[in-house]
Motif scaffolding. Sequence first.
Motif, PDB file in Angstrom:
ATOM      1  N   TYR A  14      26.791 -22.898 -13.348  1.00 48.30           N
ATOM      2  CA  TYR A  14      27.674 -21.918 -13.992  1.00 48.30           C
ATOM      3  C   TYR A  14      28.987 -21.781 -13.208  1.00 48.30           C
ATOM      4  O   TYR A  14      30.038 -21.520 -13.783  1.00 48.30           O
ATOM      5  CB  TYR A  14      26.986 -20.554 -14.100  1.00 48.30           C
ATOM      6  CG  TYR A  14      25.732 -20.523 -14.951  1.00 48.30           C
ATOM      7  CD1 TYR A  14      25.715 -21.037 -16.241  1.00 48.30           C
ATOM      8  CD2 TYR A  14      24.549 -19.950 -14.467  1.00 48.30           C
ATOM      9  CE1 TYR A  14      24.555 -21.000 -17.027  1.00 48.30           C
ATOM     10  CE2 TYR A  14      23.392 -19.901 -15.239  1.00 48.30           C
ATOM     11  CZ  TYR A  14      23.406 -20.432 -16.515  1.00 48.30           C
ATOM     12  OH  TYR A  14      22.261 -20.382 -17.281  1.00 48.30           O
ATOM     13  N   SER A  69      24.938 -24.360 -22.273  1.00 51.46           N
ATOM     14  CA  SER A  69      26.219 -23.726 -21.957  1.00 51.46           C
ATOM     15  C   SER A  69      27.311 -24.769 -21.742  1.00 51.46           C
ATOM     16  O   SER A  69      28.469 -24.560 -22.121  1.00 51.46           O
ATOM     17  CB  SER A  69      26.082 -22.827 -20.719  1.00 51.46           C
ATOM     18  OG  SER A  69      25.223 -21.734 -21.003  1.00 51.46           O
ATOM     19  N   PHE A 184      33.340  -9.523 -12.437  1.00 51.52           N
ATOM     20  CA  PHE A 184      32.754 -10.171 -13.614  1.00 51.52           C
ATOM     21  C   PHE A 184      31.777 -11.221 -13.119  1.00 51.52           C
ATOM     22  O   PHE A 184      32.176 -12.173 -12.456  1.00 51.52           O
ATOM     23  CB  PHE A 184      33.834 -10.856 -14.449  1.00 51.52           C
ATOM     24  CG  PHE A 184      34.853  -9.931 -15.050  1.00 51.52           C
ATOM     25  CD1 PHE A 184      34.728  -9.480 -16.358  1.00 51.52           C
ATOM     26  CD2 PHE A 184      35.950  -9.503 -14.306  1.00 51.52           C
ATOM     27  CE1 PHE A 184      35.678  -8.630 -16.918  1.00 51.52           C
ATOM     28  CE2 PHE A 184      36.903  -8.645 -14.857  1.00 51.52           C
ATOM     29  CZ  PHE A 184      36.769  -8.206 -16.164  1.00 51.52           C
ATOM     30  N   PHE A 185      30.508 -11.061 -13.447  1.00 54.83           N
ATOM     31  CA  PHE A 185      29.470 -12.006 -13.000  1.00 54.83           C
ATOM     32  C   PHE A 185      29.076 -12.931 -14.151  1.00 54.83           C
ATOM     33  O   PHE A 185      28.676 -12.456 -15.215  1.00 54.83           O
ATOM     34  CB  PHE A 185      28.257 -11.225 -12.500  1.00 54.83           C
ATOM     35  CG  PHE A 185      27.031 -12.070 -12.270  1.00 54.83           C
ATOM     36  CD1 PHE A 185      27.107 -13.281 -11.605  1.00 54.83           C
ATOM     37  CD2 PHE A 185      25.784 -11.634 -12.707  1.00 54.83           C
ATOM     38  CE1 PHE A 185      25.981 -14.059 -11.387  1.00 54.83           C
ATOM     39  CE2 PHE A 185      24.640 -12.404 -12.500  1.00 54.83           C
ATOM     40  CZ  PHE A 185      24.746 -13.618 -11.843  1.00 54.83           C
ATOM     41  N   ASP A 188      29.548 -16.495 -18.713  1.00 47.51           N
ATOM     42  CA  ASP A 188      29.549 -15.872 -20.037  1.00 47.51           C
ATOM     43  C   ASP A 188      30.441 -14.627 -20.102  1.00 47.51           C
ATOM     44  O   ASP A 188      30.589 -14.026 -21.166  1.00 47.51           O
ATOM     45  CB  ASP A 188      28.131 -15.554 -20.525  1.00 47.51           C
ATOM     46  CG  ASP A 188      27.206 -15.153 -19.401  1.00 47.51           C
ATOM     47  OD1 ASP A 188      27.699 -14.537 -18.436  1.00 47.51           O
ATOM     48  OD2 ASP A 188      26.008 -15.443 -19.482  1.00 47.51           O
ATOM     49  N   ARG A 189      31.049 -14.248 -18.983  1.00 48.98           N
ATOM     50  CA  ARG A 189      32.023 -13.147 -19.012  1.00 48.98           C
ATOM     51  C   ARG A 189      33.453 -13.647 -19.248  1.00 48.98           C
ATOM     52  O   ARG A 189      34.395 -12.851 -19.208  1.00 48.98           O
ATOM     53  CB  ARG A 189      31.963 -12.328 -17.716  1.00 48.98           C
ATOM     54  CG  ARG A 189      30.734 -11.411 -17.607  1.00 48.98           C
ATOM     55  CD  ARG A 189      30.747 -10.310 -18.650  1.00 48.98           C
ATOM     56  NE  ARG A 189      29.501  -9.560 -18.717  1.00 48.98           N
ATOM     57  CZ  ARG A 189      28.430  -9.960 -19.404  1.00 48.98           C
ATOM     58  NH1 ARG A 189      28.437 -11.099 -20.073  1.00 48.98           N
ATOM     59  NH2 ARG A 189      27.343  -9.207 -19.434  1.00 48.98           N
ATOM     60  N   PRO A 191      35.107 -14.410 -21.979  1.00 49.77           N
ATOM     61  CA  PRO A 191      35.868 -13.685 -23.020  1.00 49.77           C
ATOM     62  C   PRO A 191      36.300 -12.289 -22.550  1.00 49.77           C
ATOM     63  O   PRO A 191      37.369 -11.812 -22.936  1.00 49.77           O
ATOM     64  CB  PRO A 191      34.871 -13.582 -24.184  1.00 49.77           C
ATOM     65  CG  PRO A 191      33.848 -14.647 -23.936  1.00 49.77           C
ATOM     66  CD  PRO A 191      33.751 -14.802 -22.446  1.00 49.77           C
ATOM     67  N   GLN A 192      35.480 -11.651 -21.717  1.00 54.12           N
ATOM     68  CA  GLN A 192      35.843 -10.313 -21.235  1.00 54.12           C
ATOM     69  C   GLN A 192      36.924 -10.411 -20.149  1.00 54.12           C
ATOM     70  O   GLN A 192      37.780  -9.525 -20.047  1.00 54.12           O
ATOM     71  CB  GLN A 192      34.605  -9.568 -20.734  1.00 54.12           C
ATOM     72  CG  GLN A 192      33.575  -9.379 -21.862  1.00 54.12           C
ATOM     73  CD  GLN A 192      32.433  -8.443 -21.499  1.00 54.12           C
ATOM     74  OE1 GLN A 192      32.539  -7.634 -20.592  1.00 54.12           O
ATOM     75  NE2 GLN A 192      31.340  -8.554 -22.225  1.00 54.12           N
TER      76      GLN A 192
END
Lengths: 215, 215
Positions: A14, A69, A184-185, A188-189, A191-192
Amino acid sequence: MRPIDFYFDFASPYGYFMSEKIGALANQHGRSVTWRPILLFAALRLLGLPPPFEHPVKLDYITADFERSAKFLNLDYRLPPGFPALTQHAARAFYLLNDQAPAAAMAYAHSVLRSYFREARDISKVELIAQLVLAQTEKFGKLSAVIDLLKSDAAKARLHNAISAAVENKVFGSPFVVVDGEPFFGVDRLPQIAEKLAAVARARDDSTTGDKHDI
Amino acid sequence: MRPIDFYFDFASPYGYFMSEKIGALANQHGRSVTWRPILLFAALRLLGLPPPFEHPVKLDYITADFERSAKFLNLDYRLPPGFPALTQHAARAFYLLNDQAPAAAMAYAHSVLRSYFREARDISKVELIAQLVLAQTEKFGKLSAVIDLLKSDAAKARLHNAISAAVENKVFGSPFVVVDGEPFFGVDRLPQIAEKLAAVARARDDSTTGDKHDI
């Protein structure tokens, strides 16, 4: 504006995915990125947290999720044999380069992550790491000199300090991105993170417009 | 086509977020959803996994992330006092309803999740749960009769079986969505679930077209 902090472990899939995305995203919003490799297992131990995914049920899930992913993010990836590799030499070399030339350090980091996750090369080997350093700069001398540097107490201490600073900042995973103090972990973050960067940029534009209006 | 399995705990914020999204997404692709509430702590204990977020560093992160994710998904949410509530009565009541009328059970589940995460009502209280059951059907009798049912050995056994089945299917978190045997953990997998559902729908359309061509 402060750079975005990007913490990762060189053996983290990741983390690799994030490394391929965060630069362009930051750039879109006029931001730079400070790369901060750590040894995730060491950081977790210092925080008193268990290692990630050690349970077979979670490991099976995550192994399939890595692949899914990567496809979702449109990235080349395959799980390297012997995963996860030990990454202390890779991380020490990063800081060796970074203290002299951050751009070369970032190029080196990409080369390590791609060697591992695209070509399944064994990044635990100090010889490979020294070669990847030499591909960026010859200022540390020849292969044997670079290897000696990577095994030096100074290189160990530099990485140790980087990990301590990460733990101080409550970094408990890879990738771990901090934007203006907000953590932000996980990849998948993304977009945030994009939303946050856009909101900061809007707020800055508004305040600039406000200033002009006051004049 | 098999229904999509949606496992969640009634006290899980990410589970609540998923509950507000999965029905519409499934529907877009002509699929239905089977709701499968569990007690996450019991499932993790059976799997030999530690409870989630018990470490203060992770708890701080996740508490902020709940809020951020709710905004990102455009959902009403606030962390209820005393979080996380015990959810055995809420989950038992679900199966009581579901064995008779799945549509009523789903409406009930929405009402529990919204009571907890929008109105901060205490869903650990058996009286509230019985009231929410009565709002769907009067077939179990009055309040005291519903409460007796929720405390019955039969209701306990029904939930116990549901949790055992979840553990058998390697469900280790909330929300946990399974599409045609493929597991997705976390509300942040919504875009990948959407991609999977679209791919399945395309494959089905292609095979239908192929059949026609053969005729």
